[in-house]
Motif scaffolding. Structure first.
Motif, short mmCIF file in Angstrom:
data_model
loop_
_atom_site.label_atom_id
_atom_site.label_comp_id
_atom_site.label_asym_id
_atom_site.label_seq_id
_atom_site.Cartn_x
_atom_site.Cartn_y
_atom_site.Cartn_z
N GLY A 20 32.74 36.10 46.48
CA GLY A 20 31.74 35.96 46.40
C GLY A 20 30.73 34.80 45.74
N THR A 21 32.27 34.05 45.68
CA THR A 21 31.68 32.14 44.87
C THR A 21 32.85 31.49 44.69
OG1 THR A 21 30.45 30.11 43.34
CG2 THR A 21 31.59 32.83 42.32
N ALA A 22 33.33 30.48 44.68
CA ALA A 22 34.48 29.51 45.02
C ALA A 22 35.16 29.97 43.45
CB ALA A 22 34.10 28.34 44.78
N GLY A 23 36.13 29.96 43.37
CA GLY A 23 36.80 29.76 41.87
C GLY A 23 38.51 30.46 42.60
N HIS A 24 38.36 31.36 41.19
CA HIS A 24 40.37 31.44 40.38
C HIS A 24 40.16 32.83 41.40
CE1 HIS A 24 42.45 27.30 40.71
NE2 HIS A 24 41.90 27.60 39.99
N VAL A 25 41.08 33.62 41.81
CA VAL A 25 41.20 35.37 41.90
C VAL A 25 42.64 35.31 40.85
CG1 VAL A 25 42.26 37.16 42.74
CG2 VAL A 25 40.85 35.17 44.50
N GLU A 26 42.20 36.15 39.65
CA GLU A 26 43.50 36.21 38.64
C GLU A 26 43.75 37.83 39.07
OE1 GLU A 26 45.37 33.81 37.97
OE2 GLU A 26 43.81 32.76 38.11
N GLN A 27 44.96 38.03 37.99
CA GLN A 27 45.11 40.03 38.16
C GLN A 27 44.95 40.97 38.67
OE1 GLN A 27 43.73 41.16 34.50
NE2 GLN A 27 44.22 40.09 33.58
N PRO A 41 33.66 40.75 38.43
CA PRO A 41 35.37 41.68 39.09
C PRO A 41 34.49 41.99 40.47
CG PRO A 41 32.82 43.26 38.08
CD PRO A 41 32.84 41.47 37.53
N ILE A 42 35.88 41.85 41.42
CA ILE A 42 36.75 42.57 42.95
C ILE A 42 36.31 43.84 42.84
CG2 ILE A 42 37.85 41.22 44.61
CD1 ILE A 42 38.96 39.44 42.67
N VAL A 43 34.95 43.98 43.54
CA VAL A 43 35.07 45.38 43.70
C VAL A 43 34.35 45.51 45.17
CG1 VAL A 43 33.58 47.63 43.18
CG2 VAL A 43 34.13 45.98 41.33
N PRO A 44 35.00 46.73 46.13
CA PRO A 44 34.48 47.47 47.74
C PRO A 44 33.17 47.94 47.69
CG PRO A 44 36.29 48.18 47.24
CD PRO A 44 36.16 47.08 45.81
N GLU A 45 32.38 47.09 48.08
CA GLU A 45 30.93 48.14 48.19
C GLU A 45 31.00 49.33 48.69
OE1 GLU A 45 27.77 46.41 49.90
OE2 GLU A 45 28.08 44.17 49.42
N VAL A 46 31.78 49.94 49.55
CA VAL A 46 32.25 50.83 49.98
C VAL A 46 34.05 51.04 49.90
CG1 VAL A 46 30.81 50.99 52.57
CG2 VAL A 46 33.18 49.94 52.52
N PRO A 76 38.15 47.55 38.95
CA PRO A 76 38.07 46.56 39.98
C PRO A 76 39.55 46.03 40.41
CG PRO A 76 36.75 45.57 37.59
CD PRO A 76 37.75 47.30 37.73
N ALA A 77 39.54 46.00 42.09
CA ALA A 77 41.06 45.14 41.94
C ALA A 77 41.44 43.98 41.71
CB ALA A 77 40.81 45.48 43.80
N GLY A 78 39.94 43.31 41.20
CA GLY A 78 40.30 41.95 39.86
C GLY A 78 39.63 41.13 40.16
N VAL A 79 39.78 40.32 39.24
CA VAL A 79 38.44 39.00 38.58
C VAL A 79 38.85 37.66 39.16
CG1 VAL A 79 38.51 40.54 36.81
CG2 VAL A 79 39.95 38.16 35.98
N LEU A 80 37.19 37.83 39.68
CA LEU A 80 37.36 36.46 40.38
C LEU A 80 36.85 35.19 39.36
CD1 LEU A 80 37.84 34.30 42.51
CD2 LEU A 80 35.09 35.22 43.25
N HIS A 100 43.39 30.59 44.64
CA HIS A 100 41.89 29.68 44.75
C HIS A 100 41.35 29.94 45.64
CE1 HIS A 100 39.00 26.56 44.53
NE2 HIS A 100 38.84 26.53 43.52
N VAL A 101 39.89 30.61 45.69
CA VAL A 101 39.53 31.31 47.26
C VAL A 101 38.23 30.46 47.00
CG1 VAL A 101 40.25 33.25 47.10
CG2 VAL A 101 38.84 32.85 45.64
N ALA A 102 37.69 30.05 48.34
CA ALA A 102 36.09 29.46 48.71
C ALA A 102 35.74 30.20 48.66
CB ALA A 102 36.91 28.52 49.80
#
Length: 410
Positions: A233-240, A76-81, A255-259, A95-97
């Motif tokens: 946090g890792t290479a993969g595909h960002v979705e939604q 999950p794409i979640v900020p720490e603050v 979450p703002a999205g999923v990786l 796709h992100v690195a």
């Protein structure tokens, strides 16, 4: 159906040959639709019994499962603050690195805190320069006080010597006055020494500690500033990833999205087999799988792990006692399947539903010579009927896309 056809070849068909050529009975004459049960009763009965036995032997020794999935773990794409989004750096699906920025939060507060910490460091450096000057001034005052004390002591010693030689030359009151002067100047030396030590302590202990605290505050502010940039946090595909500028986000919100990490769901399949097959399934067994996302392809697999607990029996501590009737259906035995060859799951979409067969092998047991006679014959037969199950899996691989595309109601 395939088992029934195979069993009929060794039961019904020989019975018909005996009726046809030994007894001279023909279809449409002595053997009709109404008399077929009576005429071929031995073959039909033997066929049904053999079919049931063959199905039981095949499905017990070579278990199959339709509850097979290429599970994967999404991040999950979640900020720490928490904060308000000031910039979005990727699209809804991309796709992100590893370490690539995804979005940025408003960082004005963190920048102000970092600047405040830098100002405190500069203020401490200035105070340290002033403290060194104070040390030099304190040392000068100390030397001045020591010189004045030495002068007072010399004067007292001279007057005391004169009084000892001639009591009328120097009065007693003059000696007492000089002694008071010496005592006062000794106090001045002590005060100057204390002032120098205080200046040295401020320059060597207090101000460095304050600077270290300011540097720590700056490091903390920089960490908080860095956390306003949310990275992959890792290479993969960002979705939604539907975040927009102005959205308010926090760790407690959704979450703002999923990786989806690269390679997720492509290392193994997770299969749920019936509990009855717990005594047969073992790590190292050869298996085969067919997945919906890669039809008409049989993937060689191997059993790598058999979970020694069934999820349906998991008990969670609560204020109420668990009733056994609450387990509505028996759980399945979780088995891990991995490709027999590298890249075996290439082309299989993560999360895809599959069907799988596992095949038991008694070759090592037979080769060891520890079994013989009817037991060895039975084990040979068990290994041989695996071909039937493998053929069934291939028929399912052919029928599966037809069932989905033609008979699913499209």
């Amino acid at each position: 159906m395939l088992e029934l056809l195979l069993c009929s070849l060794v039961t019904v068909f020989p019975d018909y040959l005996i009726r046809r050529y030994a007894q001279g009975k023909r279809f449409g004459h002595e053997i009709t639709l109404y008399s077929v049960w009576y005429e071929l009763r031995w073959g039909i009965t033997a066929c049904l019994m053999l079919t049931v036995g063959l199905i039981a032997v095949i499905f017990y020794n070579h278990p199959a499962s339709t509850n097979v999935t290429a599970y994967f773990r999404a991040v999950p794409i979640v900020p720490e603050v928490g904060g308000r989004v000031s910039e979005v750096l990727v699209g809804q699906s991309a796709h992100v690195a590893a370490g690539q920025p995804l979005f940025r939060l408003d960082d004005s507060l963190q920048k102000a805190q970092a600047e405040t910490a830098r100002r405190r460091i500069a203020e401490t450096d200035a105070a340290l320069v002033a403290a060194r000057a104070d040390i030099a001034a304190a040392e000068g005052q100390l030397r001045q006080a020591e010189e004045a004390l030495q002068q007072a002591r010399d004067e007292l010693a001279t007057r005391s010597e004169l009084q000892q030689r001639n009591a009328g030359v120097v009065s007693v009151r003059e000696i007492e006055r000089l002694q008071n002067v010496v005592d006062g100047r000794e106090g001045g030396v002590a005060a100057a020494l204390a002032a120098r030590e205080a200046a040295q302590a401020r320059a060597t202990l207090l101000l460095p500690a304050q600077k270290a605290s300011a540097e720590a505050a700056l490091a903390e502010a920089l960490v908080a500033l860095d956390k306003t940039v949310i990275r992959a946090g890792t290479a993969g595909h960002v979705e939604q990833f539907a975040l927009r500028v102005g959205d308010l986000v926090s760790p407690m919100l959704r979450p703002a999205g999923v990786l989806i990490p690269d390679g997720a769901g492509r290392q193994r399949l997770v299969a749920g087999f019936d509990q009855l097959e717990a005594q047969v399934l073992r790590p190292g067994m050869v298996a085969e799988a067919v997945c919906l996302s890669k039809p008409l392809t049989v993937i060689p697999m191997v059993v790598t792990d058999v979970q020694d607990a069934i999820a349906a029996g998991q008990l969670r501590a609560a204020e109420q006692l668990q009733d056994a009737r609450q387990v509505a259906a028996p759980g399945t035995l979780t088995v891990m399947l991995e490709p027999l060859y590298e890249g075996g799951l290439a082309g299989v979409t993560p999360g895809s539903s599959c069907i799988a067969n596992a095949y038991s092998s008694n070759h090592a047991r037979l080769a060891s010579g520890e079994v013989g006679g009817l037991t060895a014959l039975y084990l040979h037969a068990v290994d041989a009927v695996a071909v039937v199950h493998a053929l069934l899996l291939r028929l399912q691989a052919v029928i599966l896309p037809l069932r989905i595309l033609v008979f699913s109601g499209h």
